[in-house]
Design a protein around this motif. Structure first.
Motif, PDB file in Angstrom:
ATOM      1  N   LYS A   1      -0.244 -23.739  40.342  1.00 31.08           N
ATOM      2  CA  LYS A   1      -1.266 -23.508  39.319  1.00 31.08           C
ATOM      3  C   LYS A   1      -2.247 -24.673  39.365  1.00 31.08           C
ATOM      4  O   LYS A   1      -1.818 -25.839  39.368  1.00 31.08           O
ATOM      5  CB  LYS A   1      -0.645 -23.421  37.919  1.00 31.08           C
ATOM      6  N   ALA A   2      -3.552 -24.364  39.376  1.00 37.09           N
ATOM      7  CA  ALA A   2      -4.559 -25.428  39.420  1.00 37.09           C
ATOM      8  C   ALA A   2      -4.480 -26.318  38.188  1.00 37.09           C
ATOM      9  O   ALA A   2      -4.801 -27.509  38.239  1.00 37.09           O
ATOM     10  CB  ALA A   2      -5.957 -24.815  39.538  1.00 37.09           C
ATOM     11  N   SER A   3      -4.011 -25.752  37.078  1.00 39.51           N
ATOM     12  CA  SER A   3      -3.931 -26.513  35.820  1.00 39.51           C
ATOM     13  C   SER A   3      -2.865 -27.610  35.861  1.00 39.51           C
ATOM     14  O   SER A   3      -2.790 -28.451  34.955  1.00 39.51           O
ATOM     15  CB  SER A   3      -3.637 -25.559  34.657  1.00 39.51           C
ATOM     16  N   MET A   4      -2.054 -27.616  36.926  1.00 38.67           N
ATOM     17  CA  MET A   4      -0.979 -28.609  37.020  1.00 38.67           C
ATOM     18  C   MET A   4      -1.473 -29.993  37.408  1.00 38.67           C
ATOM     19  O   MET A   4      -0.724 -30.967  37.328  1.00 38.67           O
ATOM     20  CB  MET A   4       0.056 -28.162  38.075  1.00 38.67           C
ATOM     21  N   VAL A   5      -2.721 -30.104  37.859  1.00 37.30           N
ATOM     22  CA  VAL A   5      -3.204 -31.368  38.417  1.00 37.30           C
ATOM     23  C   VAL A   5      -4.525 -31.766  37.757  1.00 37.30           C
ATOM     24  O   VAL A   5      -5.340 -30.912  37.414  1.00 37.30           O
ATOM     25  CB  VAL A   5      -3.337 -31.249  39.965  1.00 37.30           C
ATOM     26  N   SER A   6      -4.728 -33.073  37.582  1.00 37.09           N
ATOM     27  CA  SER A   6      -5.986 -33.578  37.007  1.00 37.09           C
ATOM     28  C   SER A   6      -6.961 -33.928  38.133  1.00 37.09           C
ATOM     29  O   SER A   6      -6.566 -34.022  39.304  1.00 37.09           O
ATOM     30  CB  SER A   6      -5.711 -34.832  36.179  1.00 37.09           C
ATOM     31  N   GLU A   7      -8.230 -34.140  37.767  1.00 36.55           N
ATOM     32  CA  GLU A   7      -9.241 -34.537  38.767  1.00 36.55           C
ATOM     33  C   GLU A   7      -8.846 -35.837  39.445  1.00 36.55           C
ATOM     34  O   GLU A   7      -8.966 -35.984  40.661  1.00 36.55           O
ATOM     35  CB  GLU A   7     -10.621 -34.688  38.111  1.00 36.55           C
ATOM     36  N   ASP A   8      -8.383 -36.819  38.661  1.00 39.07           N
ATOM     37  CA  ASP A   8      -8.024 -38.126  39.229  1.00 39.07           C
ATOM     38  C   ASP A   8      -6.869 -38.007  40.218  1.00 39.07           C
ATOM     39  O   ASP A   8      -6.889 -38.605  41.296  1.00 39.07           O
ATOM     40  CB  ASP A   8      -7.662 -39.116  38.119  1.00 39.07           C
ATOM     41  N   GLU A   9      -5.840 -37.225  39.852  1.00 35.66           N
ATOM     42  CA  GLU A   9      -4.690 -37.055  40.746  1.00 35.66           C
ATOM     43  C   GLU A   9      -5.107 -36.320  42.009  1.00 35.66           C
ATOM     44  O   GLU A   9      -4.679 -36.655  43.121  1.00 35.66           O
ATOM     45  CB  GLU A   9      -3.575 -36.296  40.030  1.00 35.66           C
ATOM     46  N   LEU A  10      -5.966 -35.329  41.842  1.00 42.13           N
ATOM     47  CA  LEU A  10      -6.484 -34.589  42.993  1.00 42.13           C
ATOM     48  C   LEU A  10      -7.204 -35.547  43.942  1.00 42.13           C
ATOM     49  O   LEU A  10      -7.048 -35.485  45.167  1.00 42.13           O
ATOM     50  CB  LEU A  10      -7.443 -33.503  42.499  1.00 42.13           C
ATOM     51  N   GLY A  11      -8.024 -36.442  43.360  1.00 41.57           N
ATOM     52  CA  GLY A  11      -8.737 -37.445  44.163  1.00 41.57           C
ATOM     53  C   GLY A  11      -7.790 -38.332  44.949  1.00 41.57           C
ATOM     54  O   GLY A  11      -8.070 -38.701  46.097  1.00 41.57           O
ATOM     55  N   GLU A  12      -6.632 -38.654  44.377  1.00 43.32           N
ATOM     56  CA  GLU A  12      -5.651 -39.495  45.075  1.00 43.32           C
ATOM     57  C   GLU A  12      -5.077 -38.774  46.303  1.00 43.32           C
ATOM     58  O   GLU A  12      -4.866 -39.382  47.353  1.00 43.32           O
ATOM     59  CB  GLU A  12      -4.525 -39.897  44.116  1.00 43.32           C
ATOM     60  N   TYR A  13      -4.825 -37.474  46.164  1.00 41.00           N
ATOM     61  CA  TYR A  13      -4.359 -36.699  47.334  1.00 41.00           C
ATOM     62  C   TYR A  13      -5.471 -36.590  48.381  1.00 41.00           C
ATOM     63  O   TYR A  13      -5.207 -36.670  49.580  1.00 41.00           O
ATOM     64  CB  TYR A  13      -3.906 -35.304  46.894  1.00 41.00           C
ATOM     65  N   MET A  14      -6.707 -36.405  47.933  1.00 39.42           N
ATOM     66  CA  MET A  14      -7.844 -36.269  48.860  1.00 39.42           C
ATOM     67  C   MET A  14      -8.073 -37.544  49.661  1.00 39.42           C
ATOM     68  O   MET A  14      -8.448 -37.503  50.836  1.00 39.42           O
ATOM     69  CB  MET A  14      -9.114 -35.907  48.079  1.00 39.42           C
ATOM     70  N   LEU A  15      -7.838 -38.699  49.024  1.00 45.25           N
ATOM     71  CA  LEU A  15      -8.066 -39.995  49.682  1.00 45.25           C
ATOM     72  C   LEU A  15      -6.845 -40.476  50.468  1.00 45.25           C
ATOM     73  O   LEU A  15      -6.916 -41.495  51.152  1.00 45.25           O
ATOM     74  CB  LEU A  15      -8.439 -41.050  48.633  1.00 45.25           C
ATOM     75  N   GLY A  16      -5.707 -39.758  50.342  1.00 41.27           N
ATOM     76  CA  GLY A  16      -4.507 -40.156  51.081  1.00 41.27           C
ATOM     77  C   GLY A  16      -3.647 -41.169  50.352  1.00 41.27           C
ATOM     78  O   GLY A  16      -2.683 -41.693  50.913  1.00 41.27           O
ATOM     79  N   ILE A  17      -3.995 -41.457  49.079  1.00 44.41           N
ATOM     80  CA  ILE A  17      -3.173 -42.379  48.285  1.00 44.41           C
ATOM     81  C   ILE A  17      -1.829 -41.723  47.982  1.00 44.41           C
ATOM     82  O   ILE A  17      -0.785 -42.372  47.957  1.00 44.41           O
ATOM     83  CB  ILE A  17      -3.907 -42.763  46.977  1.00 44.41           C
ATOM     84  N   LYS A  18      -1.859 -40.403  47.752  1.00 43.05           N
ATOM     85  CA  LYS A  18      -0.635 -39.622  47.550  1.00 43.05           C
ATOM     86  C   LYS A  18      -0.568 -38.523  48.593  1.00 43.05           C
ATOM     87  O   LYS A  18      -1.604 -38.072  49.089  1.00 43.05           O
ATOM     88  CB  LYS A  18      -0.652 -38.961  46.161  1.00 43.05           C
ATOM     89  N   THR A  19       0.634 -38.071  48.900  1.00 44.65           N
ATOM     90  CA  THR A  19       0.801 -36.916  49.787  1.00 44.65           C
ATOM     91  C   THR A  19       2.116 -36.221  49.449  1.00 44.65           C
ATOM     92  O   THR A  19       3.016 -36.828  48.876  1.00 44.65           O
ATOM     93  CB  THR A  19       0.759 -37.339  51.272  1.00 44.65           C
TER      94      THR A  19
END
Length: 514
Positions: A486-504
Motif C-alpha cells: 500500500k502506498a500509504s505505508m511509506v512517507s515521502e522522507d522514507e521513500l527518499g531514503e530508498y531512492m538515494l540508497g540509504i535504505k534497501t
C-alpha cells in the motif's frame, strides 16, 4: 532595497495571443519571491522578457533602481540576472569547473588556466556551502548536484538575481531540503531569488512573498504569512483545489501487464534494467518512484515498445510484446502518456484535432468509406476540448501554439479515451499547474476504478506517486530496491531514503509484493 522591478509589461505574440498584459512585479534585495500561476498564465513569457529572450511591446525593467533594456540572455547576465532552466544546460563530459567557467575562463599566457578554473569554482562552492568537487565530471553527479552546478554557473557570472524554473522537479525530499538551505544562504548574502514552482507546499515553506499570474494578468502579490495552500491555489485557479485524492480501495482482477525478469543494456553496454519483475492487475495503479536516471525511462520505453529489451519479457493481456510494432501494441490494449510530450506525445505542427485523432483515424467507426469522417472527428475533438478544459482558439489551432499544460491535456485526453485497458503514464503532470495536475490525477484514478483497467505510474513527484498509487515500487540503478503493498505505508522522507540508497529491502522482504 528593490533589486528588480518589471513595470507594466505587455507581451503580445504575432498571432495575437496576449501572454502578459500590464504586469508589474518587483523583488527586494535578499528575498525569495515565488512566481506562480496556471499553465498559460504568463510566467514563462514574463521570465523570458526578464532574461532577454523576448522583447515586450510595452513596459520597463529596473535593476537596482536603474532603468535597463535587456536585449539578450548575455545582456541579462551582464546586468546581474541569471536563470537556471528546468532542463539543465550542462556539458556532461566536462568537469564541474569547466562547466562553471565556460566562456569566462581565467587565462595564463593566452591559454585557459585550468588550475585557476578549479580554484575559482572550488572557492565559490565552499563560500555557498554547495559541497561540490570542482574536478568531478558532471555526468557522474547526482541530479541534485547538477542543479547546484547550474546555480554556481550563474553566480560565477555575477548574478545577483536568480530565476529558478521548477528547480525541485526531479529532486528527492532530502535533495530539496538541501537546496532550500543553500537558497536561504544566498538570500542572507544579499542575493534575490525568483522561485517558479507548481509545488505549493514548497512555496509556502521557502518563500517570503508570492506573485500570482492568471490569464496573462497579475492577480496580486502577497506575503506568504497571509496565505495557506488552499488560499494560494484558489487565487491561482479561481476555485478550491482538492490536494488529497479520495479513492475507494482497489479490487484487483486478472493480470494485465506482466514484466518478467526484464533486462536492458544501454548503447554503451551498461546494465540499465537489471532483472526487473512485477505484475499489474485490473483495477489498480502501480507507482514507480526513483531519482531521475535510474532506469525509469528505459523501463517505460521497453514496455511501450519504443526500445527492444535484451532479456526477459513483457506480457500485455497475456501476450508477449517482444518484436511487435508500437501500433500493434497499442491495438492490444496499451495507451501511453510519454515523459516528453513534444517529441513523442504529439506532432507539434499538426492541429489539435489531428493530434487527438492520431491513434483512431483508421478505426472503422471513424471512417466514411476510405477517408476519415470529418464530422465525427470534429465532434470527438470538440467534446474532449470541453471535457478536459483545453484552452485554445479552436480545434484547428497548431498544438505547438498552446501552453505546455494545455499540450499535456491534449495528450492525456487522447490517451485516456483510447479504449485501452492499460495506461502507461510517465510523468503525466510534469510542468503542469496545480489545477491541471488535480484533474489528470483524479481522471486516472477514476478510469482505473470505474473501468477496471490497470495503470503504471512513473513519477518524480513523490506527492503524486503516493496519492495516486495503490501499490508502490522504488527503482535504483536499474533494480527494484523496495516494494510496498500500500502506498500509504511509506512517507515521502522514507521513500527518499530508498531512492538515494540509504535504505534497501532484501528479496525476501519484497517476496509477494511484486
Amino acid at each position: 532595497m528593490e533589486a528588480l522591478k518589471m513595470e507594466n509589461i505587455t507581451k503580445i505574440y504575432p498571432n495575437g495571443f496576449v501572454a502578459n498584459k500590464g504586469i508589474t512585479f518587483s523583488v527586494q534585495e535578499g528575498e525569495i519571491h515565488a512566481l506562480v500561476g496556471e499553465n498559460g498564465a504568463g510566467k514563462t513569457t514574463l521570465m523570458k522578457v526578464l532574461f532577454g529572450m523576448e522583447q515586450p511591446q510595452e513596459g520597463r525593467i529596473y535593476v537596482e533602481g536603474k532603468q535597463v533594456k535587456i536585449t539578450s540572455p548575455l545582456d541579462a547576465i551582464a546586468k546581474g540576472v541569471g536563470m537556471v532552466h528546468q532542463h539543465f544546460m550542462l556539458v556532461p563530459s566536462m568537469t564541474v569547473a569547466q562547466n562553471v567557467t565556460l566562456g569566462i575562463e581565467p587565462r595564463k599566457h593566452g591559454l585557459v588556466d585550468n588550475e585557476a578554473c578549479v580554484k575559482m569554482t572550488q572557492q565559490l562552492s565552499d563560500k555557498y556551502q554547495f559541497g561540490l568537487d570542482a574536478t568531478a565530471t558532471v555526468s557522474e553527479l547526482s541530479v541534485g548536484l547538477m542543479q547546484k552546478v547550474e546555480i554556481l554557473k550563474a553566480l560565477a557570472r555575477g548574478a545577483k538575481v536568480l530565476i529558478l524554473d521548477e528547480p525541485t522537479a526531479v529532486l528527492t525530499p532530502q535533495e530539496t531540503k538541501e537546496l532550500f538551505e543553500q537558497l536561504k544562504l544566498l538570500k542572507k548574502s544579499g542575493h534575490s531569488v525568483i522561485f517558479i514552482s507548481h509545488k505549493l507546499e514548497e512555496v509556502m515553506e521557502l518563500c517570503d512573498n508570492v506573485t500570482i499570474l492568471r490569464h496573462g494578468y497579475c492577480n496580486g502579490s502577497y506575503p506568504i504569512s497571509e496565505l495557506d495552500e488552499r488560499k494560494l491555489s484558489r487565487l491561482m485557479v479561481g476555485r478550491d483545489v482538492i490536494l488529497k485524492i479520495e479513492k475507494p480501495d482497489p479490487k484487483p482482477g486478472k493480470p494485465v501487464l506482466e514484466v518478467k525478469n526484464l533486462e536492458k543494456l544501454s548503447d554503451e553496454g551498461k546494465v540499465v534494467l537489471d532483472h526487473i519483475s512485477f505484475t499489474i492487475r485490473e483495477g489498480e495503479v502501480l507507482g514507480i518512484a526513483g531519482v531521475e536516471g535510474n532506469g525509469q525511462n528505459y523501463l517505460s520505453d521497453c514496455i511501450s515498445g519504443m526500445q527492444k529489451y535484451d532479456g526477459g519479457d513483457v506480457l500485455l493481456n497475456g501476450k508477449s510484446i517482444s518484436g511487435r510494432r508500437i501500433s500493434d501494441i497499442r491495438r492490444s490494449g496499451m495507451s501511453h502518456i510519454p515523459e516528453d510530450r513534444m517529441t513523442v506525445g504529439c506532432v507539434s505542427t499538426m492541429s489539435i484535432m489531428d493530434n487527438v485523432m492520431a491513434d483512431r483515424f483508421d478505426r472503422p467507426e471513424n471512417m466514411k468509406g476510405i477517408f476519415l469522417d470529418q464530422q465525427k472527428a470534429i465532434a470527438q475533438t470538440d467534446a474532449l476540448i470541453k471535457e478536459f478544459e483545453i484552452s485554445c482558439d479552436d480545434r484547428s489551432e497548431e498544438i505547438r501554439l498552446l501552453s505546455g499544460g494545455n499540450i499535456q491535456k491534449v495528450v492525456v485526453a487522447r490517451e485516456f479515451t483510447s479504449g485501452a485497458n492499460f495506461v502507461l503514464a510517465n510523468q503525466p503532470t510534469r510542468g503542469v499547474d496545480v489545477g491541471t495536475a488535480e484533474m489528470i490525477r483524479k481522471y486516472l484514478v477514476r478510469q482505473v476504478r470505474e473501468k477496471q483497467i490497470a495503470s503504471l505510474l512513473i513519477s518524480a513527484d513523490l506527492n503524486e506517486v503516493l496519492e495516486v498509487s495503490d501499490r508502490l515500487l522504488v527503482i535504483r540503478q536499474g533494480k527494484i530496491v523496495a516494494a510496498f503493498s500500500k502506498a500509504s505505508m511509506v512517507s515521502e522522507d522514507e521513500l527518499g531514503e530508498y531512492m538515494l540508497g540509504i535504505k534497501t529491502m532484501t528479496p525476501d522482504e519484497m517476496e509477494g509484493l511484486l
